[in-house]
Design an enzyme around this catalytic site. Structure first.
Site, PDB file in Angstrom:
ATOM      1  N   LYS A 147     -33.885 -56.605  14.322  1.00 56.61           N
ATOM      2  CA  LYS A 147     -35.234 -56.322  13.852  1.00 56.61           C
ATOM      3  C   LYS A 147     -35.890 -55.264  14.741  1.00 56.61           C
ATOM      4  O   LYS A 147     -36.653 -54.434  14.286  1.00 56.61           O
ATOM      5  CB  LYS A 147     -36.020 -57.625  13.953  1.00 56.61           C
ATOM      6  CG  LYS A 147     -37.129 -57.798  12.949  1.00 56.61           C
ATOM      7  CD  LYS A 147     -37.675 -59.185  13.188  1.00 56.61           C
ATOM      8  CE  LYS A 147     -38.678 -59.745  12.330  1.00 56.61           C
ATOM      9  NZ  LYS A 147     -38.926 -61.149  12.693  1.00 56.61           N
ATOM     10  N   TYR A 148     -35.587 -55.340  16.042  1.00 63.46           N
ATOM     11  CA  TYR A 148     -36.319 -54.519  17.008  1.00 63.46           C
ATOM     12  C   TYR A 148     -35.479 -53.420  17.647  1.00 63.46           C
ATOM     13  O   TYR A 148     -35.970 -52.694  18.495  1.00 63.46           O
ATOM     14  CB  TYR A 148     -36.878 -55.405  18.126  1.00 63.46           C
ATOM     15  CG  TYR A 148     -37.708 -56.564  17.622  1.00 63.46           C
ATOM     16  CD1 TYR A 148     -38.964 -56.338  17.035  1.00 63.46           C
ATOM     17  CD2 TYR A 148     -37.254 -57.875  17.717  1.00 63.46           C
ATOM     18  CE1 TYR A 148     -39.730 -57.398  16.566  1.00 63.46           C
ATOM     19  CE2 TYR A 148     -38.018 -58.942  17.255  1.00 63.46           C
ATOM     20  CZ  TYR A 148     -39.250 -58.694  16.677  1.00 63.46           C
ATOM     21  OH  TYR A 148     -40.007 -59.745  16.216  1.00 63.46           O
ATOM     22  N   SER A 149     -34.203 -53.299  17.268  1.00 64.94           N
ATOM     23  CA  SER A 149     -33.364 -52.319  17.958  1.00 64.94           C
ATOM     24  C   SER A 149     -32.107 -51.967  17.170  1.00 64.94           C
ATOM     25  O   SER A 149     -31.733 -52.659  16.228  1.00 64.94           O
ATOM     26  CB  SER A 149     -32.930 -52.878  19.314  1.00 64.94           C
ATOM     27  OG  SER A 149     -32.128 -54.028  19.112  1.00 64.94           O
ATOM     28  N   GLU A 150     -31.477 -50.858  17.593  1.00 70.54           N
ATOM     29  CA  GLU A 150     -30.135 -50.513  17.125  1.00 70.54           C
ATOM     30  C   GLU A 150     -29.249 -50.508  18.358  1.00 70.54           C
ATOM     31  O   GLU A 150     -29.671 -50.054  19.432  1.00 70.54           O
ATOM     32  CB  GLU A 150     -30.139 -49.146  16.452  1.00 70.54           C
ATOM     33  CG  GLU A 150     -30.971 -49.130  15.181  1.00 70.54           C
ATOM     34  CD  GLU A 150     -30.549 -48.010  14.237  1.00 70.54           C
ATOM     35  OE1 GLU A 150     -30.531 -46.855  14.700  1.00 70.54           O
ATOM     36  OE2 GLU A 150     -30.238 -48.306  13.071  1.00 70.54           O
ATOM     37  N   ARG A 153     -27.335 -54.057  14.780  1.00 72.62           N
ATOM     38  CA  ARG A 153     -28.754 -53.733  14.668  1.00 72.62           C
ATOM     39  C   ARG A 153     -29.535 -55.018  14.501  1.00 72.62           C
ATOM     40  O   ARG A 153     -29.051 -56.000  13.940  1.00 72.62           O
ATOM     41  CB  ARG A 153     -29.031 -52.795  13.501  1.00 72.62           C
ATOM     42  CG  ARG A 153     -28.494 -53.236  12.163  1.00 72.62           C
ATOM     43  CD  ARG A 153     -28.649 -52.093  11.196  1.00 72.62           C
ATOM     44  NE  ARG A 153     -30.052 -51.933  10.848  1.00 72.62           N
ATOM     45  CZ  ARG A 153     -30.610 -52.435   9.762  1.00 72.62           C
ATOM     46  NH1 ARG A 153     -29.895 -53.154   8.921  1.00 72.62           N
ATOM     47  NH2 ARG A 153     -31.884 -52.237   9.500  1.00 72.62           N
ATOM     48  N   LYS A 182     -28.959 -49.957  23.895  1.00 71.95           N
ATOM     49  CA  LYS A 182     -29.865 -50.615  22.945  1.00 71.95           C
ATOM     50  C   LYS A 182     -31.073 -49.697  22.755  1.00 71.95           C
ATOM     51  O   LYS A 182     -31.912 -49.560  23.649  1.00 71.95           O
ATOM     52  CB  LYS A 182     -30.291 -51.972  23.510  1.00 71.95           C
ATOM     53  CG  LYS A 182     -31.219 -52.770  22.618  1.00 71.95           C
ATOM     54  CD  LYS A 182     -31.506 -54.137  23.243  1.00 71.95           C
ATOM     55  CE  LYS A 182     -32.440 -54.981  22.418  1.00 71.95           C
ATOM     56  NZ  LYS A 182     -32.651 -56.323  22.993  1.00 71.95           N
ATOM     57  N   VAL A 196     -22.716 -50.639  16.993  1.00 70.72           N
ATOM     58  CA  VAL A 196     -22.081 -51.965  16.980  1.00 70.72           C
ATOM     59  C   VAL A 196     -22.992 -53.058  16.423  1.00 70.72           C
ATOM     60  O   VAL A 196     -22.548 -54.170  16.164  1.00 70.72           O
ATOM     61  CB  VAL A 196     -21.559 -52.380  18.386  1.00 70.72           C
ATOM     62  CG1 VAL A 196     -20.358 -51.538  18.778  1.00 70.72           C
ATOM     63  CG2 VAL A 196     -22.645 -52.302  19.447  1.00 70.72           C
ATOM     64  N   ASP A 239     -34.339 -67.390  21.688  1.00 65.86           N
ATOM     65  CA  ASP A 239     -33.554 -66.870  20.561  1.00 65.86           C
ATOM     66  C   ASP A 239     -32.059 -67.146  20.764  1.00 65.86           C
ATOM     67  O   ASP A 239     -31.221 -66.273  20.545  1.00 65.86           O
ATOM     68  CB  ASP A 239     -33.810 -65.367  20.376  1.00 65.86           C
ATOM     69  CG  ASP A 239     -33.416 -64.866  18.987  1.00 65.86           C
ATOM     70  OD1 ASP A 239     -33.201 -65.704  18.081  1.00 65.86           O
ATOM     71  OD2 ASP A 239     -33.310 -63.632  18.803  1.00 65.86           O
TER      72      ASP A 239
END
EC number: 2.7.11.1
Length: 332
Positions: free
Chosen positions: A53-56, A51, A72, A49, A160
């Site tokens: 910088k740090y995860s999919e 992605r 995650k 669902v 963020d």
């Protein structure tokens, strides 16, 4: 001390400044935390669902109770950063409109950790936001402020805040603040990394390299989101890079006001700004009102916005002050 040398301005948050000092060390000392892992086999991936910088991120299934969840999968980053995210999520568990961390698992071979979250049936903001009514904008803005006030009251800055990190299930009128990967514990007087937040939502303090920032950074980002909502714009300040981002802000808030801010905190502006800043008067917020957005950008909305988007982070409303604003009276 000679008369011309002003003492450096100490910048401390107007609220919740000493929360972490009053907590036991293990509350904020995430580096020494011991995580407890669940079993990866309890979860199945259904579809991707998103992605970052740090995860999919995947929609998943808890096979034990057949319930949907969000998985995650973290990319290789410093393990310290992963620990920080987990610790913060655990500290905020059960807070209003904070995404719930349900489990932490890791792949037995690769040792890649994954975070398991509650499922939110989110509608992409690009689809949802243009359809929101005046009342909806008041409602969801208030729900987001609840989440931010809660994390600030627990000594945590999100760092963020942006539409991509605000999940909304519009059918259930449910909002969740997600992605705590950049969140950090606030300690008064501490200097922080300015390479946080996404460009369009970065506060002026980040763009002028002022490191002693606080929770009010989140209020700026919230204000930028709010401006885009009430003026029906995709993005309110759209810079080509971090330098141009400050120029875009200065074209609205004014250059004299920027220089007053910089002077107050004895900030030395990067020389790159010499050639690009120019001179701009402060724009009236009403100049952004048009036929299309008039019903949303009403007097109360503009008064609130004016109190959120200030260069000087100490002048911005706090979450609680914003929640007490007449704009939200209709919800009470």
């Amino acid at each position: 001390m000679n008369q011309t040398e002003a003492a450096p301005v100490v910048s401390v948050s107007r609220v919740y400044a000493h929360v972490n000092e009053e907590m036991p060390r293990e509350y904020w000392d995430y580096e020494n935390m011991q995580e407890v892992f669940g079993y990866q086999d309890n979860y199945e991936i259904i579809r991707k669902v998103g992605r970052g910088k740090y995860s999919e991120v995947f929609e998943g299934l808890n096979v034990l109770n057949n319930s949907k969840c969000i998985i995650k999968v973290l990319k290789p980053v410093k393990y310290k950063k992963i620990k920080r995210e987990i610790k913060i999520l655990q500290n905020l568990a059960g807070g209003p409109n904070i995404i719930s961390l349900l489990d932490i698992v890791r792949d037995p071979e690769s040792k890649t950790p994954s975070l398991i979250f509650e499922f939110v049936d989110n509608i992409d903001f690009r689809t949802l936001y243009p359809t929101l009514s005046d009342y909806d904008i008041r409602y969801y803005s208030y729900e987001l402020l609840k989440a931010l006030d809660f994390c600030h009251s627990r000594g945590i800055m999100h760092r963020d805040v942006k539409p991509h990190n605000v999940m909304i299930d519009h059918k259930k009128r449910k909002l969740r603040l997600i992605d705590w990967g950049l969140a950090e514990f606030y300690h008064a007087g501490m200097e922080y990394n300015v390479r946080v937040a996404s460009r369009y939502f970065k506060g002026p303090e980040l763009l002028v390299d002022f490191r002693e920032y606080d929770y009010s950074l989140d209020i700026w980002s919230f204000g930028v989101m709010f401006a885009a909502l009430i003026f029906k714009k995709d993005t309110f300040f759209r810079g080509r890079d971090n330098y141009d981002q400050l120029v875009k802000i200065a074209k609205v808030l004014g250059t004299d006001e920027l220089f007053a801010y910089v002077q107050k905190y004895q900030i030395v502006l990067d020389r790159q700004y010499d050639n690009i800043l120019g001179q701009y008067p402060k724009r009236d917020w009403y100049s952004f009102v048009n036929r299309d957005n008039r019903s949303l950008a009403n007097d109360e909305a503009i008064d609130l916005l004016n109190r959120l988007l200030r260069y000087d982070h100490q002048e911005r409303l706090t979450c609680q002050e914003a929640m007490a604003h007449p704009y939200f009276q209709v919800l009470k």
